[in-house]
Write an enzyme that holds these catalytic residues in place. Structure first.
Site, PDB file in Angstrom:
ATOM      1  N   ASP A  28       0.872  -1.182   0.000  1.00 15.82           N
ATOM      2  CA  ASP A  28       0.000   0.000   0.000  1.00 15.82           C
ATOM      3  C   ASP A  28       0.910   1.234   0.000  1.00 15.82           C
ATOM      4  OD1 ASP A  28      -1.657   2.132   0.552  1.00 15.82           O
ATOM      5  OD2 ASP A  28      -2.772   1.115   2.139  1.00 15.82           O
ATOM      6  N   GLU A  74     -10.502  -2.930  15.352  1.00 12.49           N
ATOM      7  CA  GLU A  74      -9.294  -3.689  15.701  1.00 12.49           C
ATOM      8  C   GLU A  74      -8.097  -2.763  15.853  1.00 12.49           C
ATOM      9  OE1 GLU A  74      -8.430  -7.139  15.740  1.00 12.49           O
ATOM     10  OE2 GLU A  74     -10.538  -7.638  15.840  1.00 12.49           O
ATOM     11  N   HIS A 118      -5.299   0.065   1.278  1.00 16.32           N
ATOM     12  CA  HIS A 118      -5.793  -1.257   1.694  1.00 16.32           C
ATOM     13  C   HIS A 118      -6.950  -1.122   2.689  1.00 16.32           C
ATOM     14  CE1 HIS A 118      -3.270  -0.603   5.231  1.00 16.32           C
ATOM     15  NE2 HIS A 118      -3.884  -1.617   5.813  1.00 16.32           N
TER      16      HIS A 118
END
Lengths: 344, 344
Positions: free
Chosen positions: A28, A129, A279
């Site tokens: 990325d 997360e 991403h």
């Protein structure tokens, strides 16, 4: 109609998961180059100083900091990738300046306070997360007063979107009769229900499917935000639609900013659908009842993001919204559980 | 290098899983047309007869049988998709001849014995998550002596393959230095280990990467095979390589055959890498030590497939093999657990 690649890719890439996540992040370029540029632009603040990299992964950001002149970099990483980071540091002959420390930042002991914290902590929809709590812990425990945090600011945006993929997928069921002589058009209803569930879909939204200027609904100043404040992040939004379309979903995305001492503006890493893909893609939240808009139809409401009760690392997104004169709707979304390995 | 689509597709399509699996199976024209053709070719055996469809899903095969003239079709389906099958049967005005029965075939009661069993029971690598045990149960419990089973035969094949994707992915790590000024070539070793794990990768193998004529290592006659025999399916194989290459992996695939009373050959549904792609793709088993072959190098060994001890619906594949004069290797593979929804 092309046989979908989903299952193939899922099955294929998952067998590489240990290495894939790091490959994906390094590949990325938007992400990695934003950090690299930000670190070099801040080299006056890094040269001769001590840096803490929270969640160092392969150690790439730590090595950037050493290249920018840091006297010492503590690369803290809890996962087994730390062993690879150690090898990479040696391969780049940085072992005198970059120290890989395996452990969580909440438990490791550093020999000194640090001048700079760098971390790439952002998850899907910013907070999913995410390791932001760990970064704040590290800030409060290890950063010298007035020290630098890279990035130092995060913003969250929302915009109504149309989604041609949903329409295509529903259309499939009308074609079965032509292909096989069996009428399956009644499946479109069922498919519609499956699509419009309360899962957050992480997907690339095309700029042309965004139906208004995105509205900012939250901002975090990483120098001062507290863990308590992260228990509910959000705010009101209001946008006006560009033209006639059906609002199928909302798209939520984030930016993070780095201070830029040699320029008038901050350096921004953006995951906007109007910017090059990262991403992180965008988070897509499907509404239960699509509503039509025309030019200048107001779309307004409020977004709240908070940790799931089931798992504090999972984010929930609650959206309350009105589209034009239609009845107010509200819906709570979450990222399905199987993505728990998505941002280690 | 394109940012990989894996995570996007996984995240995106998984939110549609209820409907996606059925969409994917119907969109697989090789699969659906093979069954459709087989059913119509066998219409002399179906006309006026009673058919049992084991695991009917959307009911498409049941409707094909009714269209081929069946007097009665019992469409047995344990999952909630049975409700949709019922609607589809009504929409096609087949409710007098197709009866959807929600339940497992092991527990449902049919009012009569059947003349024909049709079932699309095949999973990845044929036996993964497969319903073949249920089909055999249905055969022994409900099929009249001498009745027809569609398909009535399955065969398993293996071939050594090279895999350019592995090479590409390892090469990535050699490019990081050019992109970001950090040498990560030492990660190639780690990536290699992650790739060469014991997970079965379900992926499309390109014909040009297959290094020999595939060898058949097992055959199942569905009229006579027993559940006991399914506890260990396999046999020896031997192939000779086409030319110089590195054997990175083995590819395992299957065919199933339908009797074809009006022609000299059976009708074959093939998932070979030399045939048009199906949603089953191929099962790819990476070896730990790739070995070089030249033209006519013998590659031989033995394959055993058996249910996993952890979960009887998961298949394990054990391969013992020799490549030329190299030392014999052996390795046991399984499909990772998160695919447990892959073939409901």
């Amino acid at each position: 109609r092309k046989l979908d690649k989903s299952r193939q890719d899922r099955l294929y890439f998952d067998s590489y998961s240990d290495v894939t996540i790091h490959e994906e992040m390094l590949a990325d370029h938007v992400r990695t180059n934003a950090y690299r540029t930000a670190i070099f632009r801040n080299s006056d603040s890094i040269r001769g100083k001590v840096v803490l990299d929270v969640g160092a992964g392969t150690g790439v950001l730590s090595i950037f900091c050493a290249q920018a002149g840091a006297r010492k970099v503590f690369a803290v990483e809890a996962c087994s990738i730390a062993e690879q980071a150690e090898k990479i540091v040696k391969q780049n002959k940085m072992e005198d300046r970059v120290e890989v420390i395996r452990g969580t930042v909440e438990t490791v002991e550093l020999p000194e306070q640090v001048d700079v914290i760098v971390s790439e902590w952002m998850g899907y929809a910013l907070l999913h997360e995410s390791m932001l709590n760990s970064v704040l812990y590290a800030r409060d425990r290890w950063l010298k007063p007035g020290g630098l945090i890279l990035p130092n600011r995060a913003e969250l945006f929302i915009a109504p979107v149309s989604d041609p993929v949903v329409e295509d997928r529903l259309y499939f069921w009308y074609n079965v009769k032509d292909q096989y002589g069996v009428d399956m058009s009644c499946m479109a209803d069922f498919a519609q229900k499956c699509v419009r569930n309360s899962d957050i879909a992480v997907n690339t939204v095309a700029g042309e499917d965004v139906l208004s200027h995105p509205a900012r609904f939250a901002e975090l100043d990483l120098r001062s935000v507290t863990v308590e404040e992260l228990r509910s992040v959000g705010g009101a939004f209001r946008c006006e639609s560009f033209g006639s379309a059906a609002v199928n979903a909302f798209c939520v995305y984030f930016t993070v900013s780095f201070p830029c001492p040699d320029g008038p503006h901050a350096l921004v890493l953006s995951t906007s659908p109007f910017q090059p893909e990262t991403h992180w893609k965008q988070a897509v939240l499907y509404v239960d009842r699509p509503e039509e808009v025309v030019q200048d139809t107001p779309v307004s409401g409020e977004v709240r993001m908070y940790p799931s009760e089931d798992s504090a690392r999972h984010v929930c997104v609650h959206v309350d919204f009105s589209i034009g004169n239609h009845k107010r709707q509200s819906k709570t979304f979450s990222i399905p559980d199987w993505t728990s390995d998505a941002h280690i």
